[in-house]
Design a protein around this motif. Structure first.
Motif, PDB file in Angstrom:
ATOM      1  N   ASP A 254      62.835  75.422  44.605  1.00 46.59           N
ATOM      2  CA  ASP A 254      61.865  75.665  43.547  1.00 46.59           C
ATOM      3  C   ASP A 254      62.599  75.492  42.224  1.00 46.59           C
ATOM      4  OD1 ASP A 254      60.035  76.571  41.723  1.00 46.59           O
ATOM      5  OD2 ASP A 254      59.761  78.552  42.626  1.00 46.59           O
ATOM      6  N   ILE A 255      62.288  74.434  41.517  1.00 42.44           N
ATOM      7  CA  ILE A 255      63.009  74.105  40.295  1.00 42.44           C
ATOM      8  C   ILE A 255      62.792  75.157  39.224  1.00 42.44           C
ATOM      9  CG2 ILE A 255      61.311  72.756  38.980  1.00 42.44           C
ATOM     10  CD1 ILE A 255      64.844  71.523  39.851  1.00 42.44           C
ATOM     11  N   ASN A 256      61.739  75.969  39.371  1.00 40.69           N
ATOM     12  CA  ASN A 256      61.464  77.027  38.402  1.00 40.69           C
ATOM     13  C   ASN A 256      62.253  78.298  38.683  1.00 40.69           C
ATOM     14  OD1 ASN A 256      59.353  75.863  36.608  1.00 40.69           O
ATOM     15  ND2 ASN A 256      58.276  75.628  38.552  1.00 40.69           N
ATOM     16  N   ASP A 257      62.982  78.312  39.764  1.00 43.37           N
ATOM     17  CA  ASP A 257      63.806  79.465  40.118  1.00 43.37           C
ATOM     18  C   ASP A 257      65.276  79.092  39.904  1.00 43.37           C
ATOM     19  OD1 ASP A 257      64.723  81.868  41.067  1.00 43.37           O
ATOM     20  OD2 ASP A 257      64.417  81.377  43.192  1.00 43.37           O
ATOM     21  N   GLY A 258      65.648  78.917  38.635  1.00 45.03           N
ATOM     22  CA  GLY A 258      67.002  78.462  38.333  1.00 45.03           C
ATOM     23  C   GLY A 258      67.389  78.797  36.912  1.00 45.03           C
ATOM     24  N   PRO A 259      68.600  78.425  36.502  1.00 42.51           N
ATOM     25  CA  PRO A 259      69.120  78.817  35.188  1.00 42.51           C
ATOM     26  C   PRO A 259      68.379  78.214  34.004  1.00 42.51           C
ATOM     27  CG  PRO A 259      70.594  77.234  36.276  1.00 42.51           C
ATOM     28  CD  PRO A 259      69.595  77.664  37.290  1.00 42.51           C
ATOM     29  N   ASP A 260      67.698  77.082  34.202  1.00 43.94           N
ATOM     30  CA  ASP A 260      66.966  76.468  33.093  1.00 43.94           C
ATOM     31  C   ASP A 260      65.590  77.086  32.878  1.00 43.94           C
ATOM     32  OD1 ASP A 260      68.894  74.703  32.233  1.00 43.94           O
ATOM     33  OD2 ASP A 260      68.259  73.104  33.574  1.00 43.94           O
ATOM     34  N   SER A 261      65.181  77.976  33.761  1.00 48.03           N
ATOM     35  CA  SER A 261      63.848  78.583  33.665  1.00 48.03           C
ATOM     36  C   SER A 261      63.943  79.927  32.945  1.00 48.03           C
ATOM     37  CB  SER A 261      63.247  78.756  35.058  1.00 48.03           C
ATOM     38  OG  SER A 261      63.077  77.524  35.684  1.00 48.03           O
ATOM     39  N   PHE A 329      53.149  81.030  43.863  1.00 56.01           N
ATOM     40  CA  PHE A 329      52.934  79.591  43.715  1.00 56.01           C
ATOM     41  C   PHE A 329      53.964  79.022  42.751  1.00 56.01           C
ATOM     42  CE2 PHE A 329      51.209  76.244  40.954  1.00 56.01           C
ATOM     43  CZ  PHE A 329      50.870  75.270  41.880  1.00 56.01           C
ATOM     44  N   THR A 330      54.390  77.792  43.019  1.00 56.07           N
ATOM     45  CA  THR A 330      55.196  77.033  42.057  1.00 56.07           C
ATOM     46  C   THR A 330      54.613  75.630  41.917  1.00 56.07           C
ATOM     47  OG1 THR A 330      57.376  76.114  41.515  1.00 56.07           O
ATOM     48  CG2 THR A 330      56.839  76.305  43.863  1.00 56.07           C
ATOM     49  N   PRO A 331      54.565  75.089  40.698  1.00 61.41           N
ATOM     50  CA  PRO A 331      54.104  73.717  40.511  1.00 61.41           C
ATOM     51  C   PRO A 331      55.233  72.704  40.616  1.00 61.41           C
ATOM     52  CG  PRO A 331      54.461  74.704  38.382  1.00 61.41           C
ATOM     53  CD  PRO A 331      54.810  75.761  39.403  1.00 61.41           C
ATOM     54  N   SER A 332      56.455  73.177  40.921  1.00 61.23           N
ATOM     55  CA  SER A 332      57.613  72.271  40.901  1.00 61.23           C
ATOM     56  C   SER A 332      58.578  72.572  42.034  1.00 61.23           C
ATOM     57  CB  SER A 332      58.343  72.380  39.550  1.00 61.23           C
ATOM     58  OG  SER A 332      57.482  72.093  38.477  1.00 61.23           O
ATOM     59  N   TYR A 333      58.107  72.335  43.279  1.00 60.94           N
ATOM     60  CA  TYR A 333      59.020  72.419  44.417  1.00 60.94           C
ATOM     61  C   TYR A 333      59.688  71.057  44.519  1.00 60.94           C
ATOM     62  CZ  TYR A 333      60.896  73.363  49.045  1.00 60.94           C
ATOM     63  OH  TYR A 333      61.741  73.553  50.120  1.00 60.94           O
ATOM     64  N   TYR A 334      60.957  71.012  44.144  1.00 61.27           N
ATOM     65  CA  TYR A 334      61.674  69.752  44.007  1.00 61.27           C
ATOM     66  C   TYR A 334      62.428  69.407  45.287  1.00 61.27           C
ATOM     67  CZ  TYR A 334      65.195  66.390  42.582  1.00 61.27           C
ATOM     68  OH  TYR A 334      65.993  65.289  42.518  1.00 61.27           O
ATOM     69  N   THR A 335      62.226  68.181  45.749  1.00 60.29           N
ATOM     70  CA  THR A 335      62.996  67.684  46.882  1.00 60.29           C
ATOM     71  C   THR A 335      63.587  66.327  46.542  1.00 60.29           C
ATOM     72  OG1 THR A 335      61.020  66.687  47.898  1.00 60.29           O
ATOM     73  CG2 THR A 335      61.634  68.899  48.638  1.00 60.29           C
ATOM     74  N   LYS A 336      64.776  66.079  47.068  1.00 60.33           N
ATOM     75  CA  LYS A 336      65.405  64.766  46.976  1.00 60.33           C
ATOM     76  C   LYS A 336      65.776  64.335  48.380  1.00 60.33           C
ATOM     77  CE  LYS A 336      69.617  64.179  45.228  1.00 60.33           C
ATOM     78  NZ  LYS A 336      70.709  63.982  44.226  1.00 60.33           N
ATOM     79  N   ALA A 337      65.373  63.125  48.747  1.00 59.51           N
ATOM     80  CA  ALA A 337      65.599  62.651  50.108  1.00 59.51           C
ATOM     81  C   ALA A 337      66.048  61.192  50.079  1.00 59.51           C
ATOM     82  CB  ALA A 337      64.301  62.783  50.926  1.00 59.51           C
ATOM     83  N   ARG A 338      66.752  60.809  51.132  1.00 59.06           N
ATOM     84  CA  ARG A 338      67.272  59.440  51.244  1.00 59.06           C
ATOM     85  C   ARG A 338      66.713  58.762  52.491  1.00 59.06           C
ATOM     86  NH1 ARG A 338      72.523  60.359  51.471  1.00 59.06           N
ATOM     87  NH2 ARG A 338      73.041  59.804  49.315  1.00 59.06           N
ATOM     88  N   LYS A 339      66.363  57.492  52.341  1.00 60.82           N
ATOM     89  CA  LYS A 339      66.039  56.682  53.509  1.00 60.82           C
ATOM     90  C   LYS A 339      67.336  56.185  54.114  1.00 60.82           C
ATOM     91  CE  LYS A 339      63.358  52.606  54.926  1.00 60.82           C
ATOM     92  NZ  LYS A 339      62.360  51.591  54.489  1.00 60.82           N
ATOM     93  N   PRO A 340      67.571  56.419  55.398  1.00 60.38           N
ATOM     94  CA  PRO A 340      68.860  56.008  56.004  1.00 60.38           C
ATOM     95  C   PRO A 340      69.135  54.511  55.820  1.00 60.38           C
ATOM     96  CG  PRO A 340      67.655  57.456  57.483  1.00 60.38           C
ATOM     97  CD  PRO A 340      66.720  57.121  56.355  1.00 60.38           C
ATOM     98  N   GLU A 341      70.402  54.192  55.705  1.00 60.07           N
ATOM     99  CA  GLU A 341      70.839  52.806  55.500  1.00 60.07           C
ATOM    100  C   GLU A 341      70.418  51.886  56.643  1.00 60.07           C
ATOM    101  OE1 GLU A 341      72.228  51.311  53.033  1.00 60.07           O
ATOM    102  OE2 GLU A 341      73.181  52.822  51.769  1.00 60.07           O
ATOM    103  N   ASN A 342      70.332  52.413  57.846  1.00 61.53           N
ATOM    104  CA  ASN A 342      70.049  51.574  59.018  1.00 61.53           C
ATOM    105  C   ASN A 342      68.553  51.478  59.320  1.00 61.53           C
ATOM    106  OD1 ASN A 342      69.767  54.220  59.791  1.00 61.53           O
ATOM    107  ND2 ASN A 342      70.881  54.024  61.732  1.00 61.53           N
TER     108      ASN A 342
END
Length: 343
Positions: A254-261, A329-342
């Motif tokens: 949750d990007i809103n649960d951090g030092p910048d919030s 509720f949070t409007p900013s649940y942040y995820t970062k994901a990668r598509k595998p190289e193969n």
């Protein structure tokens, strides 16, 4: 920033259509008239078109050209917090000038324009809403970035693009308009190149949400109706879908649960120090707008149904503030994901 010269009255419909469209949209959220989450998802594309045709000009009037929330520092303006968050998203997926990037659900292009200017990447905006795309096209030309942007009209459940045709993908507050996360993430996975990164900003219920609590359910319903949402998922509804389609999950929080919030995300809807610039998006400003629109609608100066649009948006704002205060509720649940190289 909000533009006091910009009218909130929708120009996406003929005057005679507004009342009928807002009534049809509201029926999708009426439990007594078959307005279930499943029914809304079955018509999610239509609902998204209706909602954004009704709401876009109100959003631009009160919110500016970036239709999302962001973590906000203590002495930071609302507009600056949006720009900083957009740059965070760009940095998180390492955008560079030679990259072709997909903005899923680009709205009228506020984030796109900031990201293009910040990174030099070529950004392709995907949107199901033709009215928003035309606005985006005009604003991109005005900003001098038309040569570094492209626009695609289409549904993110069937993206009109070739397999593996984008170096990176991001979405900010767009895929909340479907509860079929596996479906939309599968399409994003398909068009992303192997090894490419996908940054996502989702509306989610937090672990504090209790489905057995009537007040929690009421606030959830207000948010769904007021923001054009079929059904708001928990965190695991997002992360589970990403992993199910094959993404490697790199980050989830949750990007809103951090030092910048340092200020609550919903503060922008509560209002703070009086400001003509921020007034339209505060609860007081919303009610003032309703009063003015009521008079204009009776006089025939604005289309019948305009007041109903503002009312549903105001109720949605009340739902967001109430849910934010309770931490459900949070409007900013942040995820970062990668598509595998193969793949």
């Amino acid at each position: 920033m909000s533009d006091p010269t910009h009218s909130p009255v929708t120009k996406a419909f003929q005057r005679s259509e507004v009342a009928d469209i807002v009534a049809a949209y509201s029926r999708l959220h009426d439990d007594s008239d078959g307005g279930t989450a499943a029914a809304r998802e079955a018509q999610s594309a239509t609902m998204a078109r209706w909602y954004h045709n009704l709401a876009t000009d109100f959003y631009e009037y009160g919110w500016g050209q970036s239709f999302h929330f962001a973590p906000r520092r203590k002495n930071e303006s609302f507009e600056a917090s949006l720009r900083r968050y957009q740059r965070f998203v760009a940095r998180s997926i390492d955008l560079k000038p030679d990259m072709r990037v997909l903005d899923v659900g680009c709205g009228i292009g506020g984030p796109m324009r900031e990201i293009v200017k910040f990174t030099g990447a070529h950004v392709v905006g995907l949107n199901i809403n033709a009215y928003q795309l035309e606005k985006c096209r005009q604003y991109n030309r005005k900003a001098g970035i038309a040569d570094r942007t492209s626009l695609l009209e289409g549904d993110f459940m069937a993206i009109p693009a070739e397999d593996a045709s984008f170096d990176a993908v991001y979405q900010i507050g767009a895929t909340c308009h479907t509860s079929d996360k596996v479906g939309v993430f599968s399409e994003i996975y398909r068009v992303l190149k192997p090894g490419g990164l996908f940054a996502s900003d989702e509306f989610c219920l937090t672990p504090s949400y209790d489905a057995g609590n009537p007040e929690h359910r009421r606030l959830k319903k207000l948010m769904e109706h007021g923001a054009g949402l079929p059904d708001i998922p928990p965190f695991e509804g997002v992360t589970g879908a990403l992993e199910q389609v094959g993404f490697e999950l790199l980050e989830a929080r949750d990007i809103n649960d951090g030092p910048d919030s340092e200020r609550p995300w919903y503060n922008a809807l509560e209002g703070g120090a009086f400001s003509l610039k921020s007034l339209p998006r505060t609860s007081v400003g919303c009610r003032m707008t309703i009063a003015a629109i009521r008079i204009l609608e009776k006089a025939g100066a604005v289309p019948k149904g305009t007041m109903a649009v503002q009312k549903l948006l105001n109720e949605g704002a009340d739902g967001f503030v109430g849910a934010g205060r309770l931490g459900i509720f949070t409007p900013s649940y942040y995820t970062k994901a990668r598509k595998p190289e193969n793949h």
